[in-house]
Scaffold this motif. Sequence first.
Motif, PDB file in Angstrom:
ATOM      1  N   GLY A  36       0.805  -1.217   0.000  1.00 50.23           N
ATOM      2  CA  GLY A  36       0.000   0.000   0.000  1.00 50.23           C
ATOM      3  C   GLY A  36       0.837   1.266   0.000  1.00 50.23           C
ATOM      4  N   ASN A 221      -5.173   7.461  -4.104  1.00 52.67           N
ATOM      5  CA  ASN A 221      -5.249   6.001  -4.107  1.00 52.67           C
ATOM      6  C   ASN A 221      -6.296   5.420  -3.172  1.00 52.67           C
ATOM      7  OD1 ASN A 221      -2.884   5.386  -5.878  1.00 52.67           O
ATOM      8  ND2 ASN A 221      -1.857   6.565  -4.284  1.00 52.67           N
ATOM      9  N   THR A 223      -9.196   4.430  -3.410  1.00 55.28           N
ATOM     10  CA  THR A 223     -10.036   3.299  -3.844  1.00 55.28           C
ATOM     11  C   THR A 223      -9.334   1.956  -3.703  1.00 55.28           C
ATOM     12  OG1 THR A 223      -9.340   3.607  -6.115  1.00 55.28           O
ATOM     13  CG2 THR A 223     -11.420   4.636  -5.488  1.00 55.28           C
ATOM     14  N   THR A 224      -8.023   1.959  -3.673  1.00 57.37           N
ATOM     15  CA  THR A 224      -7.346   0.690  -3.380  1.00 57.37           C
ATOM     16  C   THR A 224      -6.916   0.615  -1.919  1.00 57.37           C
ATOM     17  OG1 THR A 224      -5.313   1.668  -4.226  1.00 57.37           O
ATOM     18  CG2 THR A 224      -6.486   0.156  -5.695  1.00 57.37           C
ATOM     19  N   ALA A 228      -7.994  -2.477   1.081  1.00 57.47           N
ATOM     20  CA  ALA A 228      -6.821  -3.168   1.634  1.00 57.47           C
ATOM     21  C   ALA A 228      -6.718  -2.932   3.135  1.00 57.47           C
ATOM     22  CB  ALA A 228      -5.552  -2.702   0.930  1.00 57.47           C
ATOM     23  N   GLY A 385     -10.452  -9.391   1.583  1.00 54.46           N
ATOM     24  CA  GLY A 385     -11.004  -8.281   0.822  1.00 54.46           C
ATOM     25  C   GLY A 385     -12.504  -8.377   0.678  1.00 54.46           C
ATOM     26  N   THR A 440     -16.600  -0.126   0.666  1.00 54.82           N
ATOM     27  CA  THR A 440     -15.405  -0.968   0.762  1.00 54.82           C
ATOM     28  C   THR A 440     -15.603  -2.294   0.042  1.00 54.82           C
ATOM     29  OG1 THR A 440     -14.984  -0.024   2.935  1.00 54.82           O
ATOM     30  CG2 THR A 440     -13.779  -2.018   2.380  1.00 54.82           C
ATOM     31  N   LEU A 443     -15.603  -1.830  -3.730  1.00 52.53           N
ATOM     32  CA  LEU A 443     -14.234  -1.628  -4.219  1.00 52.53           C
ATOM     33  C   LEU A 443     -13.434  -2.933  -4.156  1.00 52.53           C
ATOM     34  CD1 LEU A 443     -13.410   1.771  -2.464  1.00 52.53           C
ATOM     35  CD2 LEU A 443     -13.751   1.411  -4.919  1.00 52.53           C
ATOM     36  N   ASP A 447     -11.608  -4.787  -7.218  1.00 52.36           N
ATOM     37  CA  ASP A 447     -10.181  -5.117  -7.137  1.00 52.36           C
ATOM     38  C   ASP A 447      -9.903  -6.577  -7.450  1.00 52.36           C
ATOM     39  OD1 ASP A 447      -9.086  -2.749  -6.550  1.00 52.36           O
ATOM     40  OD2 ASP A 447      -8.434  -3.247  -4.514  1.00 52.36           O
ATOM     41  N   TYR A 448     -10.769  -7.413  -6.902  1.00 45.51           N
ATOM     42  CA  TYR A 448     -10.548  -8.845  -7.019  1.00 45.51           C
ATOM     43  C   TYR A 448     -10.703  -9.296  -8.465  1.00 45.51           C
ATOM     44  CZ  TYR A 448     -10.548 -13.742  -5.602  1.00 45.51           C
ATOM     45  OH  TYR A 448     -10.226 -15.063  -5.452  1.00 45.51           O
TER      46      TYR A 448
END
Length: 448
Positions: A36, A221, A223-224, A228, A385, A440, A443, A447-448
């Motif tokens: 991160g 950043n 959104t990631t 995480a 996640g 969350t 998102l 991400d996945y």
Amino acid sequence: MARETWATRTGFILAAVGSAVGLGNIWRFPFVTGEGGGAAFLVVYLLFVALVGFPAILVEFVVGRHTDRNPVGALIQLGGDAWKYIGGVFIVTGFVILSYYSVVAGWFIRYFLEGFRGSYAGHLEGYEAAAAEAGAPAAELMFGDLSTGLFAFVFHTIFMAVTIGIVALGIRRGIEVATKAMVPAIIILLAGMAVWAFTLPDSGAGYEYYLSPEFSVIADNWTTLLPAAAGQAFFTLSLGMGVMITYASYLGEDRNLTKDAGTIIGFDTGIAFLTGLVVFPVFFSAGITEPGEGGAGAIFISMTQAFADISGGHILGLVFFGTVAIAALSSAISLLEVVTAYVIDEKNVERWKAALGMGGVIYLLGVPVTYDLIFLDLLDLFADGILLVFGALVLMILVGWIAPNFAVKELSKGIGDLGSLGQAWIWVVRIPIIIVLIVTLALGIVDY
Ligand code: PHE
Ligand code: NA
């Protein structure tokens, strides 16, 4: 049959701290922080722990203590029969997490045993030629070598067998005693290592990376960073799959749950933070300036590097890796306990059969991880996640909206009148936390 309760007054808090403190703090925290970008991640993570983790752990506590049931039974009691499917997600999460958790714990056993075979510098020597050729640190190659294959499989087997044995026998006192010794040992070790890391030539760059956030980086950043950090917060606090529900279900009504929540979060967060104070200075001093690249090996790479540089480092290493393996054991026990308690309560199966049956399946699920770490990434990302965030979200919805009446009353037991704080807690759960968790989760899925 009367439900078991904790053997001693401190039994609950020790077991809950034992569940929280584990690989999440020492193995997972440094590498997700590295991925991160260091300080930006740290800020989001700490905020998440304080603003979401604290209210959320209280939700699990009141649900467990109020219903006296395993998480699935608790959801059914509060929400009705349809909630058993949602509760089923907790059980699946337990399966997924424990399967790879055990493999990683096995690595700690392996590194612990390496300490008996002599200095870590000696071990690294064997990798130096190849390391020079690959342009990578020897400790990284060593990790690559030890993390998969026959021995990874063997230590996964050993770790899982011990976990199953302890849960099958229902041993409580042993866990309590182990936690009592392990937590101070970890803190002392990490604090000592952090002081030593401070003396390294490039420690400054490590602190800069870890502790000095640039707020524009967070803004760009988020959104990631958010999924995480959320995944890490739930994972490390053992939230979102019913561990704290289960442990609180064995609890008497006289405990002050907010105080206990503070203790658990304090120890857990403190230990993770300390780990970072060791790992990042060591990384930068070893010339690794992209800490994210170490991935799941970060702690092993930085620690073998460190222990190789310290005289008598193999003794320290042996104590360090051994203690972490014990910390992992008390967490693994809590994971298997949830699954086992569910089968005992809802399916009327004997404890030893439940533990052996469920543990056996989980063990098999972990075997592919010992073959290729790609499975580790897949399982870990899916569990942290998505599954844990989902689990936490449905609990907040249940307690905030569907069955809110008992919650404030339950929380006030052992504390006294909560005044408007009790209402404030419920409203934080009801709206802001639920919104944050929905975002969350969305998102995380993307991400996945
Ligand atoms: N909290 C544990 C750790 O940090 C892992 C864990 C996650 C345990 C979920 C139980 C439930 O290592
Ligand atoms: Na933890």
